[in-house]
Design an enzyme around this catalytic site. Structure first.
Site, PDB file in Angstrom:
ATOM      1  N   ASP A   1       1.306  -1.178  -0.087  1.00  0.00           N
ATOM      2  CA  ASP A   1      -0.097  -0.277   0.310  1.00  0.00           C
ATOM      3  C   ASP A   1       0.685   1.183   0.331  1.00  0.00           C
ATOM      4  OD1 ASP A   1       0.758  -0.407   2.523  1.00  0.00           O
ATOM      5  OD2 ASP A   1      -0.561   0.377   3.393  1.00  0.00           O
TER       6      ASP A   1
ATOM      7  N   ARG B   1       6.616   4.204   5.147  1.00  0.00           N
ATOM      8  CA  ARG B   1       5.291   4.810   6.624  1.00  0.00           C
ATOM      9  C   ARG B   1       5.348   2.727   7.639  1.00  0.00           C
ATOM     10  NH1 ARG B   1      -0.617   5.817   5.968  1.00  0.00           N
ATOM     11  NH2 ARG B   1      -1.147   3.729   5.697  1.00  0.00           N
TER      12      ARG B   1
ATOM     13  N   GLU C   1       4.149   0.080   7.528  1.00  0.00           N
ATOM     14  CA  GLU C   1       3.230  -0.169   6.941  1.00  0.00           C
ATOM     15  C   GLU C   1       3.049  -1.490   5.888  1.00  0.00           C
ATOM     16  OE1 GLU C   1      -0.847   0.941   7.268  1.00  0.00           O
ATOM     17  OE2 GLU C   1      -1.662   0.034   6.215  1.00  0.00           O
TER      18      GLU C   1
ATOM     19  N   GLU D   1      -2.253   8.934  -1.014  1.00  0.00           N
ATOM     20  CA  GLU D   1      -3.864   7.672   0.073  1.00  0.00           C
ATOM     21  C   GLU D   1      -4.738   8.943  -0.158  1.00  0.00           C
ATOM     22  OE1 GLU D   1      -2.142   6.886   4.013  1.00  0.00           O
ATOM     23  OE2 GLU D   1      -3.237   4.870   3.513  1.00  0.00           O
TER      24      GLU D   1
ATOM     25  N   HIS E   1       0.642   5.835  -3.240  1.00  0.00           N
ATOM     26  CA  HIS E   1      -0.479   4.474  -2.911  1.00  0.00           C
ATOM     27  C   HIS E   1      -0.893   5.126  -4.071  1.00  0.00           C
ATOM     28  CE1 HIS E   1      -1.189   3.594   1.537  1.00  0.00           C
ATOM     29  NE2 HIS E   1      -2.825   3.575   0.355  1.00  0.00           N
TER      30      HIS E   1
END
Ligand code: RAM
Length: 850
Positions: free
Chosen positions: A438, A442, A444, A704, A725
């Site tokens: 994604d 960060r 993630e 995002e 994203h």
């Protein structure tokens, strides 16, 4: 390298002749090394040229093969034999290798180096090094790197399967002593996963390797990881993909990977328990450095002692630096996607990701260094800890990503759209890193199923994703729950919920790969898993066919909510329709009929429950976009609903409000429902919220959120705000199909629709797509009502062309009336435009548009 002992072949032929087709082919496969027997297919009367199965004598593991094909066209003319292509079989899938998983001393203060010396006293004709790790590894042979992969063996569920790589190291060997070395790092196996901390699969990295040496005298020998290897603590004090790398060059034993290196401080390795996982040859393209970028030193340097550089592009990878320092001096590199208003590095959106690298000098002088086992998502890098700021030329960006060939290119007369297309492409490059993620910045970087659900068609036009997504679908199957459901991410070491639009990726991504590449194998491989998933969502939906599944909904919409059951029921109908097509393609006719009925019933339930008087229950833009885009309603209803959708768009002053699930369908729904000009308005908007707003705000990747950066310059919600994203980049698919006008009408572009629809004030556009059947091209220019264009259609394919004109007489091909143009059939006109059919060839047309 393949583990598959029954591979499939495909080829593309070129022909300038109009309407040329393949009448027959002849294929030969010959062993080059490692045994096996040749196969001559003989002349096969067939037009098939994609997914042609191997049907010869059994292929042999570890053997190499050369293959060639020639084709006969519809006039009996044979082509020349193709230039030979090669493939190599892997070791064969196995749970255990006759080798040991090895690592360094327990509790060492830095990551281990491993090595093994061996002597060659006779000539080697071929040497193959097979290797993998629980963690990440990089090999060295006689002081040189082996291969150019990054982050091998890639991310899989290491408890279920681990990929291995093969390297041809013949040229790196020498007579006498040789030294094989390895560096290990935690990788995804033992390093941080998202914000969940390290050690999700295991605690310490280990290596497994086998080197096969084939000698000129016909004998062979294996050198494997075993107790004969030695270990030494290495220079990497830490190497975590999310936190960063800490390299202390003082700890690097000099010449450690060279023949005859000193033995000081080297201890026997520790061997670890075997993995229970299946070991498989890596089938997707490895992660590599795909581009090197120059940096610019920023004029504004707000932080004392630190210097900021701009790579000019939000990118994924590392920086390679040339630095001068003294022993013990420590340099720090920090990375960020954006700058704060005061010009300093913006890192708030990285959450717990430190994204910081350190390098400590081992001796005086200049070093050329790049981190090896971490990567970052960044446009800016901040360097501190040096006496003098490096010159910009001493900082280079190394772009990392799964090394997929680019296949589709669209350019238009609008610089804004061209930048948008570039942003979408960079979103893919940065987030296709072993798995589709994604966000790369960060804490993630997960394989969110919903994001690739919406982005797969765009991705598969931009680049050849066949191997990459087929591998990821395997990762996805590995996550399937006993009840048939799929999670929100794959691989999934945590247990993250999926639901509507996320779990459906099993069906939609399989379908996207089949459509783009035309090989039904991907359906067969995923069929059982998809069937179990369908059974699960049918059970959730119950007899009323109302599916409420998961919580994400139309993720990140702009205050324009769509109920979960509406979304779930729409996806149930849509999945069922895709399943019907896929079942039919692999000869499961009874299943196909059953899924077709389910699709019809779910669409009827959708209409009955959610549509009244030309409006949907939620009245959200997404509800209309999906109802029309997913074809849950007939043409008359679509027109009526699109009228209301247009009103909903007008109510926002001609702006969108859709989230992840609605956005891919929005422009399609407007075009299909008779509002192409409004679709173009949304596409060409440059104020908030819109794709163009991101572009004019300086974005070089997709964001995002529509409001990742607010018009007043404020950053969006810092708890979840990535600037790289790809989900909203799903509009790329619409741009390719509508501006370029190219879409598959049959899987793999065996049949092609070419339906360019000028609009938005665009003066011209041009698209090229390397399809499995060959290059497809479509370009056009408009001047008032005059449109002219060129199309190129590959050998052995058929194109169905539609031009935005009212009457057949409004169209010419190669200067002739449509009905008299060579190679054109099926000319007709209706409300949608003027249609005609072509076979292979290059065609020039003019049209007077309506
Ligand atoms: C966040 C990201 C991701 C999305 C999930 C639901 O983690 O936005 O893209 O799929 O939420």
């Amino acid at each position: 390298m393949l583990d598959d002992l029954a591979p499939r072949f495909g080829w593309a032929s070129e022909s300038l002749r109009r309407g040329a087709t393949q009448a027959a082919y002849e294929l030969t496969v010959e062993p080059v090394f490692g045994g096996g027997r040749a196969w001559h297919s003989g002349v096969v009367a067939s037009s098939q040229q994609v997914g042609v199965p191997y049907a010869g004598p059994a292929l042999v593991p570890q053997a190499g093969y050369r293959w060639q094909v020639r084709v006969r066209d519809d006039r009996g003319q044979w082509s020349a034999w193709s230039a030979p292509a090669t493939f190599e079989e892997g070791l064969g899938a196995a749970r255990e290798w006759p080798a040991a998983w090895i690592t360094g001393a327990a509790g060492a203060k830095s990551l281990p180096l491993l090595r093994r010396a061996f002597t060659l006293d006779k000539p080697v004709v071929r040497a193959r090094l097979y290797a993998t790790a629980r963690g990440a590894y990089a090999l060295r042979l006689n002081g040189q790197p082996v291969g150019d992969e990054r982050l091998a063996p890639g991310w899989t569920d290491y408890h279920k399967r681990i990929d291995y790589q093969a390297y041809d190291v013949t040229a790196a060997l020498r007579e006498g002593e040789n030294m094989l070395g390895a560096m290990l790092a935690p990788g995804w196996y033992a390093g941080s996963i998202a914000s969940f901390g390290p050690g999700k699969y295991g605690k310490e990295p280990s290596l497994l390797a086998r080197l096969r040496l084939d000698f000129a005298d016909g004998s062979s020998q294996w050198i494997t990881t075993d107790a004969a290897w030695q270990a030494h603590a290495g220079p990497l004090v830490a190497a975590d993909m999310i936190m960063g790398e800490d390299h202390d060059a003082r700890r690097l034993p000099a010449h450690w990977d060279e023949p005859g290196a000193a033995g000081k401080g080297w201890r026997p390795v520790r061997t670890l328990a075997n993995a229970d996982a299946l070991l498989q040859a890596q089938a997707d393209a490895p992660v590599r450095v795909t581009e090197t970028r120059e940096a610019r030193r920023l004029d504004r340097q707000p932080t004392q002692g630190a210097t900021l550089y701009d790579l000019g592009q939000n990118m994924v990878g590392v920086v390679r630096v040339r630095l001068h320092g003294k022993p013990g001096q420590r340099v720090t590199l920090r990375y960020g996607e954006m700058l704060n208003p005061d010009g300093s590095l913006y890192t708030a959106n990285l959450r717990s990701a430190k994204a910081t690298d350190h390098y400590t000098f081992g001796h005086d002088g200049t070093v050329d260094w790049a981190p090896a086992f971490t990567f970052h998502g960044f446009r800016y890098v901040e360097v501190s800890g040096l006496d003098d700021a490096p010159a910009a030329s001493d900082i280079r960006g190394e772009v990392w990503g799964s090394d997929l060939p680019e296949t589709g290119v669209l350019t238009t007369s609008s610089p804004m759209l061209n930048q948008l297309l570039s942003n979408i492409r960079w979103g893919q490059r940065g987030n296709f890193v072993s798995i589709p993620t994604d966000t790369p910045a960060r804490d993630e970087r997960l394989g969110w199923t919903g994001d690739i659900n919406v982005f797969a068609p765009t991705a598969s036009t931009l680049a050849n994703t066949d191997g990459f997504l087929t591998k990821w679908l395997r990762d996805l199957r590995d996550t399937q729950k006993p009840d048939g459901d799929f999670p929100g991410v794959a691989p999934d070491p945590i247990g993250i919920d999926g639901g509507t639009g996320w779990a459906d990726a099993s069906v939609t991504v399989t379908h996207a790969v089949w459509q783009a590449y035309g090989d039904t194998h991907v359906i067969e491989e995923n069929y059982d898993a998809m069937q179990r998933f369908m059974a699960r969502i049918e059970a959730i939906a119950g007899p009323a066919l109302s599916r409420t599944h998961g919580n994400y909904g139309d993720w990140l919409h702009l205050d324009d909510k769509t109920p979960l059951d509406l979304l779930g029921t729409a996806y149930l109908a849509y999945d069922a329709r895709l399943m019907a097509g896929m079942a039919r393609a692999i000869g499961k006719d009874a299943d196909a009929t059953r899924y077709a009925t389910l699709a019809t019933n779910a669409a009827a339930a959708f209409q009955q429950r959610y549509i009244h008087d030309g409006r949907t229950l939620s009245d959200s833009q997404t509800s209309y976009a999906m109802a029309i885009g997913m074809q849950l309603v007939d043409a008359a209803q679509a027109t009526r609903l699109a009228g209301r959708l247009a009103e909903r768009v007008h109510a926002r002053h001609d702006h969108l409000s859709t989230g992840f699930l609605g956005t891919p369908w929005l422009l399609d729904a407007l075009v299909r429902g008779g509002h192409p000009a409004l679709a173009y308005t949304l596409l060409m908007n440059t104020d908030y919220p819109s794709w163009g707003y991101e572009v004019v705000s300086g974005a070089t990747t997709m964001w995002e959120r529509w409001n990742s950066l607010a018009p007043d310059g404020h950053f969006g919600d810092v708890t979840m705000n990535s600037f790289n994203h790809y989900a909203y980049g799903a509009v790329g698919d619409w741009m390719f199909r509508t501006i370029g006008g190219i879409a598959p009408a049959a899987p793999g572009y065996r049949e092609i629709t070419i339906v360019p629809l000028p609009g938005g004030g665009l003066g011209h556009a041009s698209m090229r797509l390397a399809s499995p059947y060959g290059d497809i091209a479509s370009s056009w220019a408009v001047d008032g009502v005059h449109m002219r264009g060129d199309i190129a259609v590959p050998f052995n394919t058929t194109a169905y062309v539609t031009l935005p004109a009212a009457r057949i007489d409004d169209v010419t091909v190669d200067g002739r009336p449509l009905t008299a143009a060579p190679g054109i059939t099926g000319a007709r006109a209706d409300a949608l435009g003027v249609h005609f059919t072509t076979g292979s060839g290059v065609y020039h047309y003019t049209a007077t548009t309506n």
